[in-house]
Write a protein that holds these residues in place. Structure first.
Motif, mmCIF file in Angstrom:
data_model
loop_
_atom_site.group_PDB
_atom_site.id
_atom_site.type_symbol
_atom_site.label_atom_id
_atom_site.label_comp_id
_atom_site.label_asym_id
_atom_site.label_seq_id
_atom_site.Cartn_x
_atom_site.Cartn_y
_atom_site.Cartn_z
ATOM 1 N N GLY A 149 -65.186 -7.944 12.392
ATOM 2 C CA GLY A 149 -65.306 -7.933 10.944
ATOM 3 C C GLY A 149 -64.458 -6.914 10.224
ATOM 4 O O GLY A 149 -64.517 -6.800 8.999
ATOM 5 N N VAL A 150 -63.635 -6.159 10.956
ATOM 6 C CA VAL A 150 -62.769 -5.155 10.331
ATOM 7 C C VAL A 150 -61.544 -5.847 9.724
ATOM 8 O O VAL A 150 -61.030 -6.819 10.279
ATOM 9 N N THR A 151 -61.090 -5.357 8.584
ATOM 10 C CA THR A 151 -59.858 -5.834 7.965
ATOM 11 C C THR A 151 -58.706 -4.930 8.392
ATOM 12 O O THR A 151 -58.837 -3.701 8.395
ATOM 13 N N ILE A 152 -57.576 -5.535 8.743
ATOM 14 C CA ILE A 152 -56.402 -4.785 9.178
ATOM 15 C C ILE A 152 -55.258 -4.995 8.189
ATOM 16 O O ILE A 152 -54.893 -6.132 7.880
ATOM 17 N N PHE A 153 -54.711 -3.885 7.699
ATOM 18 C CA PHE A 153 -53.490 -3.911 6.886
ATOM 19 C C PHE A 153 -52.383 -3.348 7.769
ATOM 20 O O PHE A 153 -52.344 -2.153 8.049
ATOM 21 N N LEU A 154 -51.499 -4.221 8.217
ATOM 22 C CA LEU A 154 -50.501 -3.876 9.231
ATOM 23 C C LEU A 154 -49.105 -3.845 8.627
ATOM 24 O O LEU A 154 -48.671 -4.818 8.003
ATOM 25 N N THR A 155 -48.404 -2.732 8.809
ATOM 26 C CA THR A 155 -46.979 -2.710 8.487
ATOM 27 C C THR A 155 -46.208 -2.650 9.792
ATOM 28 O O THR A 155 -46.590 -1.941 10.723
ATOM 29 N N THR A 156 -45.151 -3.431 9.875
ATOM 30 C CA THR A 156 -44.376 -3.480 11.104
ATOM 31 C C THR A 156 -42.976 -3.981 10.799
ATOM 32 O O THR A 156 -42.750 -4.699 9.834
ATOM 33 N N GLN A 157 -42.024 -3.590 11.642
ATOM 34 C CA GLN A 157 -40.675 -4.149 11.573
ATOM 35 C C GLN A 157 -40.450 -5.150 12.702
ATOM 36 O O GLN A 157 -39.384 -5.739 12.805
ATOM 37 N N TYR A 158 -41.454 -5.320 13.553
ATOM 38 C CA TYR A 158 -41.363 -6.277 14.649
ATOM 39 C C TYR A 158 -41.911 -7.617 14.172
ATOM 40 O O TYR A 158 -43.127 -7.786 14.031
ATOM 41 N N LEU A 159 -41.031 -8.582 13.933
ATOM 42 C CA LEU A 159 -41.471 -9.836 13.341
ATOM 43 C C LEU A 159 -42.316 -10.656 14.298
ATOM 44 O O LEU A 159 -43.192 -11.411 13.865
ATOM 45 N N ASP A 160 -42.066 -10.531 15.607
ATOM 46 C CA ASP A 160 -42.912 -11.260 16.545
ATOM 47 C C ASP A 160 -44.349 -10.739 16.490
ATOM 48 O O ASP A 160 -45.299 -11.491 16.690
ATOM 49 N N GLU A 161 -44.500 -9.457 16.193
ATOM 50 C CA GLU A 161 -45.833 -8.867 16.076
ATOM 51 C C GLU A 161 -46.582 -9.455 14.881
ATOM 52 O O GLU A 161 -47.766 -9.834 14.992
ATOM 53 N N ALA A 162 -45.913 -9.542 13.752
ATOM 54 C CA ALA A 162 -46.523 -10.134 12.565
ATOM 55 C C ALA A 162 -46.842 -11.606 12.796
ATOM 56 O O ALA A 162 -47.915 -12.091 12.406
ATOM 57 N N ASP A 163 -45.935 -12.320 13.442
ATOM 58 C CA ASP A 163 -46.142 -13.738 13.715
ATOM 59 C C ASP A 163 -47.334 -13.936 14.645
ATOM 60 O O ASP A 163 -48.123 -14.868 14.500
ATOM 61 N N GLU A 164 -47.473 -13.048 15.617
ATOM 62 C CA GLU A 164 -48.546 -13.133 16.606
ATOM 63 C C GLU A 164 -49.910 -12.809 16.009
ATOM 64 O O GLU A 164 -50.922 -13.422 16.366
ATOM 65 N N LEU A 165 -49.961 -11.836 15.103
ATOM 66 C CA LEU A 165 -51.240 -11.282 14.668
ATOM 67 C C LEU A 165 -51.696 -11.712 13.277
ATOM 68 O O LEU A 165 -52.889 -11.898 13.045
ATOM 69 N N ALA A 166 -50.774 -11.822 12.340
ATOM 70 C CA ALA A 166 -51.159 -11.855 10.928
ATOM 71 C C ALA A 166 -51.702 -13.199 10.469
ATOM 72 O O ALA A 166 -51.189 -14.261 10.831
ATOM 73 N N ASP A 167 -52.753 -13.141 9.643
ATOM 74 C CA ASP A 167 -53.235 -14.322 8.936
ATOM 75 C C ASP A 167 -52.364 -14.610 7.728
ATOM 76 O O ASP A 167 -52.086 -15.770 7.413
ATOM 77 N N ARG A 168 -51.943 -13.551 7.046
ATOM 78 C CA ARG A 168 -51.015 -13.687 5.925
ATOM 79 C C ARG A 168 -49.987 -12.567 5.998
ATOM 80 O O ARG A 168 -50.259 -11.482 6.524
ATOM 81 N N ILE A 169 -48.806 -12.863 5.437
ATOM 82 C CA ILE A 169 -47.678 -11.946 5.489
ATOM 83 C C ILE A 169 -47.078 -11.833 4.098
ATOM 84 O O ILE A 169 -47.015 -12.814 3.347
ATOM 85 N N ALA A 170 -46.633 -10.626 3.741
ATOM 86 C CA ALA A 170 -45.816 -10.438 2.546
ATOM 87 C C ALA A 170 -44.552 -9.695 2.958
ATOM 88 O O ALA A 170 -44.600 -8.788 3.795
ATOM 89 N N VAL A 171 -43.427 -10.088 2.400
ATOM 90 C CA VAL A 171 -42.146 -9.439 2.669
ATOM 91 C C VAL A 171 -41.786 -8.588 1.455
ATOM 92 O O VAL A 171 -41.698 -9.098 0.332
ATOM 93 N N LEU A 172 -41.605 -7.300 1.698
ATOM 94 C CA LEU A 172 -41.285 -6.339 0.639
ATOM 95 C C LEU A 172 -39.819 -5.946 0.756
ATOM 96 O O LEU A 172 -39.335 -5.606 1.843
ATOM 97 N N ASP A 173 -39.102 -6.010 -0.362
ATOM 98 C CA ASP A 173 -37.693 -5.609 -0.352
ATOM 99 C C ASP A 173 -37.344 -5.001 -1.697
ATOM 100 O O ASP A 173 -37.632 -5.586 -2.747
#
Length: 314
Positions: A186-210
């Motif tokens: 039940g914990v919420t995770i806010f993940l920042t990463t530069q590894y795109l495979d990590e985001a693809d593997e884990l994230a329910d939703r993604i935002a790209v910041l530039d």
């Protein structure tokens, strides 16, 4: 669980003349993994520092764990945990002592603190190393200990700022399992990463910041579907087959040297079946095929105009 874990509207932050965040809007659902991607200097760490009350924004409305960031920073801090890019582990203490120190800071009491520490040591597979100095821990063990220290206070929301940077592939996957386990609880995770495979593997939703703005947002699959470039690559046993296939598939890109055609499409089962059916009807033999669908690297490049600066260890 209906209330968002994080709600941000119009978030702005500048350092001197440099605008770091320029009107950020985002929502993070409770009990999910939200991943923020972006190149170095995009503003990812600044967002984490603002949401975790370490610095104040210049403008914007922010609610974290149901609390107004501006009016209730103490309540926000009580509800969250932060694991930054750099470990908070004290090398002079043992793993157990690091955790006991955090238990004291959270006023858990002697008995309650020791029970919580024992539980976390077991959960993070650190029991055997509990009474060894953290200085001798491997990188993966240090990251697990760091995350365990964050969990001492039972936060409902955890900020993980590039948690697997520098870890070997096995340690990265162990950390992924830990993160999934937290969300299952039940914990919420806010993940920042530069590894795109990590985001693809884990994230329910993604935002790209530039450059201080959100330039793309959605589920990993939604983002990948927005990017053109999917195709089927077909290789043929000889030039006659290639010639015949090129007549059957006139929109395909032809490569005579490799005896191959690149057929544009989404790369899904339906489009693949349609291509093969047309070749079968024309009695064209295919020697080899491969499918390419856009990945998060393609999304990142399309959204920011440049590729990622780091690749995950293999």
């Amino acid at each position: 669980m209906d209330r968002p874990a994080i709600s941000v509207a119009g978030l702005r932050k500048s350092f001197g003349d440099k605008v770091v965040l320029d009107g950020i809007d985002l929502t993070v659902a409770a009990g999910t993994i939200f991943s923020l991607l972006g190149p170095n200097g995009a503003g990812k760490t600044t967002i984490v520092r603002i949401l975790s009350t370490l610095i104040t924004p210049d403008a914007g409305e922010v609610f974290v764990a149901g609390h107004d960031l501006a009016g209730q920073p103490g309540a926000v801090r009580a509800a969250i945990g932060v694991t930054g890019q750099f470990s908070a582990v004290d090398n002079l203490l043992t793993g157990e002592e690091n955790l006991l120190l955090m238990a004291d800071l959270h006023h858990l009491g002697r008995g309650g603190g020791r029970r919580r520490v024992a539980e976390l040591l077991e959960r993070f597979d650190l029991t055997d190393a509990a009474r060894k100095r953290a200085a001798i821990y491997s990188g993966g063990m240090r990251r697990r200990l760091d995350l365990a220290m964050t969990l001492v206070g039972n936060p409902s929301l955890i900020f993980l700022d590039e948690p697997t940077t520098g870890l070997d592939p096995r340690s990265r996957r162990t950390m992924w399992q830990v993160i999934r386990g937290l969300v299952a609880d039940g914990v919420t995770i806010f993940l920042t990463t530069q590894y795109l495979d990590e985001a693809d593997e884990l994230a329910d939703r993604i935002a790209v910041l530039d450059r201080g703005r959100i330039v793309a947002a959605g589920t990993p699959e939604e983002l990948k579907r927005r990017v053109p470039g999917g195709h089927i690559r077909l290789r043929f046993p000889g030039m006659p087959e290639l010639e015949s296939a090129a007549r059957v598939l006139p929109t395909a890109s032809r490569d005579d040297e490799s005896l191959s055609l690149q057929v544009p499409g989404e790369g899904n089962v339906r489009s693949l079946r349609a291509v093969l059916d047309r070749l079968d009807q024309a009695a064209v033999q295919v020697e080899e095929l491969s499918i390419h669908t856009p990945d998060l690297d393609d999304v990142f490049f399309a959204a920011t105009g440049h590729a990622t600066e780091e690749k995950a260890p293999r």
